[in-house]
Design a protein around this motif. Structure first.
Motif, PDB file in Angstrom:
ATOM      1  N   MET A  87       0.855  -1.190   0.000  1.00  0.00           N
ATOM      2  CA  MET A  87       0.000   0.000   0.000  1.00  0.00           C
ATOM      3  C   MET A  87       0.892   1.241   0.000  1.00  0.00           C
ATOM      4  N   THR A  88       0.787   2.066  -0.994  1.00  0.00           N
ATOM      5  CA  THR A  88       1.557   3.310  -1.043  1.00  0.00           C
ATOM      6  C   THR A  88       0.597   4.468  -0.810  1.00  0.00           C
ATOM      7  N   VAL A  89       0.968   5.373   0.085  1.00  0.00           N
ATOM      8  CA  VAL A  89       0.072   6.487   0.429  1.00  0.00           C
ATOM      9  C   VAL A  89       0.626   7.773  -0.149  1.00  0.00           C
ATOM     10  N   SER A  90      -0.260   8.644  -0.632  1.00  0.00           N
ATOM     11  CA  SER A  90       0.218   9.892  -1.228  1.00  0.00           C
ATOM     12  C   SER A  90       0.558  10.903  -0.132  1.00  0.00           C
ATOM     13  N   THR A  91      -0.286  10.998   0.913  1.00  0.00           N
ATOM     14  CA  THR A  91       0.051  11.849   2.055  1.00  0.00           C
ATOM     15  C   THR A  91       0.527  10.950   3.187  1.00  0.00           C
ATOM     16  N   PRO A  92       1.772  11.092   3.613  1.00  0.00           N
ATOM     17  CA  PRO A  92       2.260  10.211   4.676  1.00  0.00           C
ATOM     18  C   PRO A  92       1.398  10.347   5.934  1.00  0.00           C
ATOM     19  N   SER A  93       1.053   9.225   6.561  1.00  0.00           N
ATOM     20  CA  SER A  93       0.282   9.264   7.808  1.00  0.00           C
ATOM     21  C   SER A  93       1.164   9.714   8.961  1.00  0.00           C
ATOM     22  N   VAL A  94       2.451   9.560   8.788  1.00  0.00           N
ATOM     23  CA  VAL A  94       3.408   9.903   9.834  1.00  0.00           C
ATOM     24  C   VAL A  94       4.343  10.969   9.285  1.00  0.00           C
ATOM     25  N   ASN A  95       4.596  11.993  10.080  1.00  0.00           N
ATOM     26  CA  ASN A  95       5.581  12.993   9.667  1.00  0.00           C
ATOM     27  C   ASN A  95       6.976  12.441   9.970  1.00  0.00           C
ATOM     28  N   LYS A  96       7.453  12.671  11.184  1.00  0.00           N
ATOM     29  CA  LYS A  96       8.733  12.061  11.568  1.00  0.00           C
ATOM     30  C   LYS A  96       8.470  10.762  12.332  1.00  0.00           C
ATOM     31  N   LEU A  97       9.162   9.695  11.956  1.00  0.00           N
ATOM     32  CA  LEU A  97       9.105   8.440  12.710  1.00  0.00           C
ATOM     33  C   LEU A  97      10.405   8.308  13.502  1.00  0.00           C
ATOM     34  N   VAL A  98      10.257   8.224  14.836  1.00  0.00           N
ATOM     35  CA  VAL A  98      11.436   8.060  15.691  1.00  0.00           C
ATOM     36  C   VAL A  98      11.459   6.625  16.207  1.00  0.00           C
ATOM     37  N   ILE A  99      12.532   5.894  15.868  1.00  0.00           N
ATOM     38  CA  ILE A  99      12.695   4.504  16.308  1.00  0.00           C
ATOM     39  C   ILE A  99      13.647   4.501  17.494  1.00  0.00           C
ATOM     40  N   ILE A 100      13.146   4.130  18.674  1.00  0.00           N
ATOM     41  CA  ILE A 100      14.046   4.014  19.830  1.00  0.00           C
ATOM     42  C   ILE A 100      14.410   2.537  19.985  1.00  0.00           C
ATOM     43  N   GLY A 101      15.679   2.225  19.713  1.00  0.00           N
ATOM     44  CA  GLY A 101      16.130   0.827  19.682  1.00  0.00           C
ATOM     45  C   GLY A 101      16.108   0.345  18.248  1.00  0.00           C
ATOM     46  N   ILE A 102      17.250   0.422  17.565  1.00  0.00           N
ATOM     47  CA  ILE A 102      17.261   0.141  16.120  1.00  0.00           C
ATOM     48  C   ILE A 102      17.732  -1.288  15.880  1.00  0.00           C
ATOM     49  N   GLY A 103      16.806  -2.242  16.034  1.00  0.00           N
ATOM     50  CA  GLY A 103      17.138  -3.641  15.756  1.00  0.00           C
ATOM     51  C   GLY A 103      16.302  -4.138  14.604  1.00  0.00           C
ATOM     52  N   LEU A 104      16.045  -5.452  14.600  1.00  0.00           N
ATOM     53  CA  LEU A 104      15.257  -6.058  13.524  1.00  0.00           C
ATOM     54  C   LEU A 104      13.861  -5.435  13.425  1.00  0.00           C
ATOM     55  N   ILE A 105      13.181  -5.313  14.571  1.00  0.00           N
ATOM     56  CA  ILE A 105      11.779  -4.874  14.582  1.00  0.00           C
ATOM     57  C   ILE A 105      11.660  -3.395  14.202  1.00  0.00           C
ATOM     58  N   GLY A 106      12.429  -2.551  14.879  1.00  0.00           N
ATOM     59  CA  GLY A 106      12.381  -1.117  14.576  1.00  0.00           C
ATOM     60  C   GLY A 106      12.950  -0.809  13.200  1.00  0.00           C
ATOM     61  N   GLY A 107      14.057  -1.450  12.867  1.00  0.00           N
ATOM     62  CA  GLY A 107      14.698  -1.198  11.575  1.00  0.00           C
ATOM     63  C   GLY A 107      13.815  -1.614  10.411  1.00  0.00           C
ATOM     64  N   SER A 108      13.076  -2.713  10.582  1.00  0.00           N
ATOM     65  CA  SER A 108      12.198  -3.181   9.504  1.00  0.00           C
ATOM     66  C   SER A 108      11.018  -2.234   9.307  1.00  0.00           C
ATOM     67  N   LEU A 109      10.474  -1.708  10.412  1.00  0.00           N
ATOM     68  CA  LEU A 109       9.406  -0.710  10.280  1.00  0.00           C
ATOM     69  C   LEU A 109       9.952   0.535   9.573  1.00  0.00           C
ATOM     70  N   ALA A 110      11.150   0.976   9.983  1.00  0.00           N
ATOM     71  CA  ALA A 110      11.753   2.181   9.401  1.00  0.00           C
ATOM     72  C   ALA A 110      11.920   2.048   7.887  1.00  0.00           C
ATOM     73  N   THR A 111      12.579   0.987   7.441  1.00  0.00           N
ATOM     74  CA  THR A 111      12.815   0.844   5.999  1.00  0.00           C
ATOM     75  C   THR A 111      11.514   0.577   5.250  1.00  0.00           C
ATOM     76  N   GLY A 112      10.614  -0.219   5.859  1.00  0.00           N
ATOM     77  CA  GLY A 112       9.341  -0.536   5.212  1.00  0.00           C
ATOM     78  C   GLY A 112       8.496   0.709   5.001  1.00  0.00           C
ATOM     79  N   LEU A 113       8.439   1.568   6.015  1.00  0.00           N
ATOM     80  CA  LEU A 113       7.591   2.761   5.928  1.00  0.00           C
ATOM     81  C   LEU A 113       8.194   3.790   4.968  1.00  0.00           C
ATOM     82  N   LYS A 114       9.514   3.978   5.062  1.00  0.00           N
ATOM     83  CA  LYS A 114      10.189   4.916   4.144  1.00  0.00           C
ATOM     84  C   LYS A 114      10.005   4.498   2.694  1.00  0.00           C
ATOM     85  N   GLN A 115      10.222   3.192   2.439  1.00  0.00           N
ATOM     86  CA  GLN A 115      10.145   2.686   1.072  1.00  0.00           C
ATOM     87  C   GLN A 115       8.757   2.893   0.461  1.00  0.00           C
TER      88      GLN A 115
END
Lengths: 300, 300
Positions: free
Chosen positions: A1-29
């Motif tokens: 699902m690609t959104v034209s208006t991002p639902s999130v402005n800044k996403l802050v990941i506290i603890g950059i491991g598998l779970i946080g890192g995957s959300l970060a790259t998935g959402l950015k992409q």
């Protein structure tokens, strides 16, 4: 699902491991946020996360960016379960009540207790969550933008949870391909104790039995592929699983006791050569397991 | 490995399922035998096996071909463990002592007892064997010519086993890509109880606990991929596993008791919040499991 208006402005990941890192790259992409900021105590993790493109910026402390966060921004806390307390204390001190806060801890009762202790109640901005996805791999280098596709995310909002915060977190997870469900904290912790925490306890204990208690140093040499699949989850991060077993102690003990009872009945039936019982259990289990697999196959 | 002179003349598979069918197609494809004959009680299985090209000919009784077998031919018995007795009685009655006989049963003690009961001793022509390979799939339609590539086959010959018979069976398994090991019957049954029979008992019992004892009809809905891997072996054939648990009763009970002790210690440490013990077990298990995986990876 690609959104034209991002639902999130800044996403802050506290603890950059598998779970946080995957959300970060998935959402950015998928264009689901404007910027990803990583927070990790370890400076090497920060450097790796930026170098790998998992986050846009990274800091070893929350103070560095606390002032710039406002409504529309989301903080995702993805540290080991028993470190959530410490992080929440800093968040309460530094972060505006307009910022949406969510987490990925595998146990929700302990997070709720920590929030109540630190905030006095559960604030409207806090949306407890748990993405049911993972891997025996861990760390930022294992981050995978498709980790959540066709996986479930369980949110456990309370009556106090703000509707806009809940909607923002829901949309965020849907954007990375997840199905979002809601249930109570107690149901979540019981369900996960049975389907995840109990199997991990069993897998660790089985491998430890073979490594430690069976008197044959070559024992693993003779194990086949079925054993490799069966014990994959015993390669998971020990600290993470130590935290989960402690945080979800009561539900885990309940599930463990049900399993031990079932296993003792099976043991008795082997000893007494009770063919009817053995066939009944094996057939019932195969039917349930085949049904579960068909369910998963239809979805993906 | 392709051989110019087949080590086996006629290969007779008694019981045409995954194990026998995979040996049949694997050996034929590599030129390791001149002809494959299938024997199965079920006429539909016979018809399927011929139609799928798994065997050249098939019969629903051994009498039909017993007279044509002689030195250089191999009979492979791959029926469920507790049906080996019946098959051996027919083999003793009908088959020449020049024909090599081997089997694929997962428990070797019960086969040895059956052979001793039926033949009076273990005849030189009989080479007990166990290919450590399988799948949760079963039946002739699951036959796979590469099933044994990079897998181990354990032979448990005795002092009475004929050298030519042992060599013929060894070469047969090597031709389909397996590594052949020899050990005693007792060691085989203990090792397999720990690495295969115990994990199957646990997987069946875990799935049954969730299906039967946890009071949540939707419980499997919330299980993730780790659960699917962990419980794959609970989709195995119930009759086959019933037979194995009965045939290897003593070794299975010994392994089960070691596991239950280990699990009870883990349970106590969760209850008493003994972090040191939890971390010790989880770390030791992860180390052993990672070491085992690296070993498998290097081999394949």
């Amino acid at each position: 699902m690609t959104v034209s208006t991002p639902s999130v402005n800044k996403l802050v990941i506290i603890g950059i491991g598998l779970i946080g890192g995957s959300l970060a790259t998935g959402l950015k992409q998928r264009g689901g946020c404007r910027e990803v900021i990583g927070i990790a105590r370890n400076q090497q993790t920060c450097a790796d996360a930026v170098r790998l493109g998992v986050v846009d910026r990274a800091y070893d402390n929350l103070e560095a960016i606390a002032g710039e966060l406002t409504a529309g921004d989301v903080i995702f806390i993805s540290v080991p379960t028993l470190s959530v307390d410490l992080v929440l204390s800093q968040v309460r001190e530094l972060i505006s009540p307009d910022v949406t806060i969510t987490d990925g801890a595998s146990v929700k009762g302990s997070v709720q207790k920590a929030v109540e202790r630190i905030y006095g109640d559960v604030p409207a901005q806090f949306v407890p969550g748990h993405p049911i996805a993972g891997s025996e791999k861990s760390g930022v280098t294992a981050a995978n933008p498709d980790l959540y596709v066709n996986h479930r995310v369980i949110l456990t909002p309370s009556a106090e949870t703000g509707a806009a915060h809940l909607q923002r977190v829901t949309t965020m997870w849907q954007t990375v391909g997840a199905e979002v469900l809601e249930m109570s904290v107690a149901e979540h912790d019981d369900v996960l104790a049975a389907t995840s925490h109990l199997p991990h306890a069993i897998a660790y204990s089985l491998v430890d039995t073979l490594a430690q208690d069976i008197g044959n140093p070559n024992i693993f040499r003779y194990a086949a592929g079925g054993f490799r699949d069966f014990t994959r989850i015993a390669s998971s991060d020990p600290i993470m699983w130590h935290d989960i077993m402690r945080a979800n102690k009561d539900s885990v003990l309940t599930a463990l006791d049900l399993f031990i009872d079932n296993l003792m009945r099976l043991r008795s039936s082997i000893e007494s050569e009770d063919s009817d019982y053995l066939l009944e259990v094996f057939t019932r289990a195969k039917t349930a397991r085949d049904h579960f697999t068909n369910m998963l196959t239809k979805e993906s």
